[in-house]
Write a protein that holds these residues in place. Sequence first.
Motif, PDB file in Angstrom:
ATOM      1  N   ILE A 135      57.674  34.168  41.253  1.00  0.00           N
ATOM      2  CA  ILE A 135      56.809  35.030  40.456  1.00  0.00           C
ATOM      3  C   ILE A 135      55.939  35.894  41.367  1.00  0.00           C
ATOM      4  CG2 ILE A 135      54.911  35.046  38.794  1.00  0.00           C
ATOM      5  CD1 ILE A 135      56.035  32.338  37.780  1.00  0.00           C
ATOM      6  N   LEU A 136      55.898  37.198  41.074  1.00  0.00           N
ATOM      7  CA  LEU A 136      55.025  38.118  41.801  1.00  0.00           C
ATOM      8  C   LEU A 136      53.854  38.469  40.892  1.00  0.00           C
ATOM      9  CD1 LEU A 136      54.424  39.900  44.263  1.00  0.00           C
ATOM     10  CD2 LEU A 136      55.699  41.720  43.109  1.00  0.00           C
ATOM     11  N   ILE A 137      52.655  38.138  41.323  1.00  0.00           N
ATOM     12  CA  ILE A 137      51.446  38.449  40.562  1.00  0.00           C
ATOM     13  C   ILE A 137      50.878  39.738  41.138  1.00  0.00           C
ATOM     14  CG2 ILE A 137      49.146  37.671  39.902  1.00  0.00           C
ATOM     15  CD1 ILE A 137      50.205  34.777  40.442  1.00  0.00           C
ATOM     16  N   ALA A 138      51.006  40.824  40.382  1.00  0.00           N
ATOM     17  CA  ALA A 138      50.554  42.137  40.848  1.00  0.00           C
ATOM     18  C   ALA A 138      49.135  42.399  40.361  1.00  0.00           C
ATOM     19  CB  ALA A 138      51.492  43.224  40.340  1.00  0.00           C
ATOM     20  N   MET A 139      48.278  42.813  41.266  1.00  0.00           N
ATOM     21  CA  MET A 139      46.883  43.105  40.942  1.00  0.00           C
ATOM     22  C   MET A 139      46.684  44.582  40.592  1.00  0.00           C
ATOM     23  SD  MET A 139      45.845  40.081  41.312  1.00  0.00           S
ATOM     24  CE  MET A 139      44.112  40.285  41.048  1.00  0.00           C
ATOM     25  N   SER A 140      47.754  45.295  40.318  1.00  0.00           N
ATOM     26  CA  SER A 140      47.728  46.751  40.160  1.00  0.00           C
ATOM     27  C   SER A 140      46.802  47.256  39.057  1.00  0.00           C
ATOM     28  CB  SER A 140      49.141  47.280  39.925  1.00  0.00           C
ATOM     29  OG  SER A 140      49.724  46.658  38.800  1.00  0.00           O
ATOM     30  N   ARG A 141      46.475  46.448  38.084  1.00  0.00           N
ATOM     31  CA  ARG A 141      45.567  46.904  37.017  1.00  0.00           C
ATOM     32  C   ARG A 141      44.098  46.647  37.334  1.00  0.00           C
ATOM     33  NH1 ARG A 141      48.507  45.867  31.236  1.00  0.00           N
ATOM     34  NH2 ARG A 141      50.396  47.025  31.739  1.00  0.00           N
ATOM     35  N   PHE A 142      43.836  45.971  38.421  1.00  0.00           N
ATOM     36  CA  PHE A 142      42.457  45.721  38.852  1.00  0.00           C
ATOM     37  C   PHE A 142      42.046  46.858  39.782  1.00  0.00           C
ATOM     38  CE2 PHE A 142      44.036  41.648  37.548  1.00  0.00           C
ATOM     39  CZ  PHE A 142      42.955  41.032  36.949  1.00  0.00           C
ATOM     40  N   ARG A 143      41.618  47.974  39.186  1.00  0.00           N
ATOM     41  CA  ARG A 143      41.377  49.195  39.951  1.00  0.00           C
ATOM     42  C   ARG A 143      39.965  49.758  39.744  1.00  0.00           C
ATOM     43  NH1 ARG A 143      45.258  51.601  42.278  1.00  0.00           N
ATOM     44  NH2 ARG A 143      44.418  53.672  41.914  1.00  0.00           N
ATOM     45  N   GLN A 144      39.019  48.921  39.375  1.00  0.00           N
ATOM     46  CA  GLN A 144      37.676  49.433  39.123  1.00  0.00           C
ATOM     47  C   GLN A 144      36.933  49.694  40.431  1.00  0.00           C
ATOM     48  OE1 GLN A 144      38.432  46.218  38.841  1.00  0.00           O
ATOM     49  NE2 GLN A 144      36.754  45.050  39.713  1.00  0.00           N
ATOM     50  N   ILE A 145      36.103  50.726  40.391  1.00  0.00           N
ATOM     51  CA  ILE A 145      35.211  51.058  41.501  1.00  0.00           C
ATOM     52  C   ILE A 145      33.847  51.314  40.871  1.00  0.00           C
ATOM     53  CG2 ILE A 145      34.670  52.647  43.377  1.00  0.00           C
ATOM     54  CD1 ILE A 145      37.655  53.396  43.440  1.00  0.00           C
ATOM     55  N   THR A 146      32.882  50.462  41.168  1.00  0.00           N
ATOM     56  CA  THR A 146      31.544  50.603  40.603  1.00  0.00           C
ATOM     57  C   THR A 146      30.526  50.585  41.732  1.00  0.00           C
ATOM     58  OG1 THR A 146      32.280  49.364  38.657  1.00  0.00           O
ATOM     59  CG2 THR A 146      29.908  49.685  38.920  1.00  0.00           C
ATOM     60  N   TYR A 147      29.784  51.673  41.856  1.00  0.00           N
ATOM     61  CA  TYR A 147      28.737  51.757  42.877  1.00  0.00           C
ATOM     62  C   TYR A 147      27.403  51.384  42.251  1.00  0.00           C
ATOM     63  CZ  TYR A 147      25.381  53.724  46.145  1.00  0.00           C
ATOM     64  OH  TYR A 147      24.331  53.897  47.000  1.00  0.00           O
ATOM     65  N   HIS A 148      26.686  50.457  42.879  1.00  0.00           N
ATOM     66  CA  HIS A 148      25.366  50.019  42.421  1.00  0.00           C
ATOM     67  C   HIS A 148      24.328  50.559  43.406  1.00  0.00           C
ATOM     68  CE1 HIS A 148      27.298  47.215  39.638  1.00  0.00           C
ATOM     69  NE2 HIS A 148      28.105  46.912  40.638  1.00  0.00           N
ATOM     70  N   ARG A 176      21.375  48.291  44.560  1.00  0.00           N
ATOM     71  CA  ARG A 176      21.706  47.202  45.489  1.00  0.00           C
ATOM     72  C   ARG A 176      22.444  47.692  46.729  1.00  0.00           C
ATOM     73  NH1 ARG A 176      24.687  43.084  41.548  1.00  0.00           N
ATOM     74  NH2 ARG A 176      25.825  44.988  41.225  1.00  0.00           N
ATOM     75  N   ARG A 177      22.864  48.964  46.675  1.00  0.00           N
ATOM     76  CA  ARG A 177      23.665  49.558  47.749  1.00  0.00           C
ATOM     77  C   ARG A 177      24.941  48.754  47.992  1.00  0.00           C
ATOM     78  NH1 ARG A 177      20.035  51.134  52.675  1.00  0.00           N
ATOM     79  NH2 ARG A 177      22.040  51.959  53.279  1.00  0.00           N
ATOM     80  N   THR A 178      25.598  48.397  46.882  1.00  0.00           N
ATOM     81  CA  THR A 178      26.859  47.660  46.940  1.00  0.00           C
ATOM     82  C   THR A 178      27.910  48.368  46.092  1.00  0.00           C
ATOM     83  OG1 THR A 178      26.299  46.242  45.052  1.00  0.00           O
ATOM     84  CG2 THR A 178      25.699  45.431  47.254  1.00  0.00           C
ATOM     85  N   VAL A 179      29.161  47.992  46.310  1.00  0.00           N
ATOM     86  CA  VAL A 179      30.275  48.550  45.551  1.00  0.00           C
ATOM     87  C   VAL A 179      31.155  47.402  45.075  1.00  0.00           C
ATOM     88  CG1 VAL A 179      32.252  50.121  45.613  1.00  0.00           C
ATOM     89  CG2 VAL A 179      30.263  50.597  47.033  1.00  0.00           C
ATOM     90  N   ASP A 180      31.502  47.409  43.789  1.00  0.00           N
ATOM     91  CA  ASP A 180      32.478  46.461  43.250  1.00  0.00           C
ATOM     92  C   ASP A 180      33.843  47.134  43.311  1.00  0.00           C
ATOM     93  OD1 ASP A 180      30.349  44.819  42.588  1.00  0.00           O
ATOM     94  OD2 ASP A 180      30.361  45.366  40.465  1.00  0.00           O
TER      95      ASP A 180
END
Length: 107
Positions: free
Chosen positions: A25-38, A41-45
């Motif tokens: 089984i290949l578990i593809a993370m291709s739909r986890f594409r969020q980019i959130t700048y805070h 806190r000067r952080t990025v998700d």
Amino acid sequence: ETRVPFAVKGGGHAMNPGFSSTTGILIAMSRFRQITYHANRRTVDLGAGLLWDDVYQVLDPLNITVVGGRVTGVGIAGLILGGGYSWKSNQYGLSIDNVIEYEVSTK
């Protein structure tokens, strides 16, 4: 007991079409594409399915940078899990040294 082999694919890098590192089984993370700048806190998700190119494209207009990949087409998950050398590593360490937390989803 069933021992089904599996592999997890982040953004990918230098992949051969139709090739997988597992016969299971290949578990593809291709739909986890969020980019959130805070800004506060000067952080990025960042989602595990992103390429560093995607991250830079979103953050550059904000005049924000991260300790990320140096070559186009590199996925963030694999680079960070391998340590992650960046153009900024001499000043800020490896990419993995700059991770504040990971979020694991079991959904």
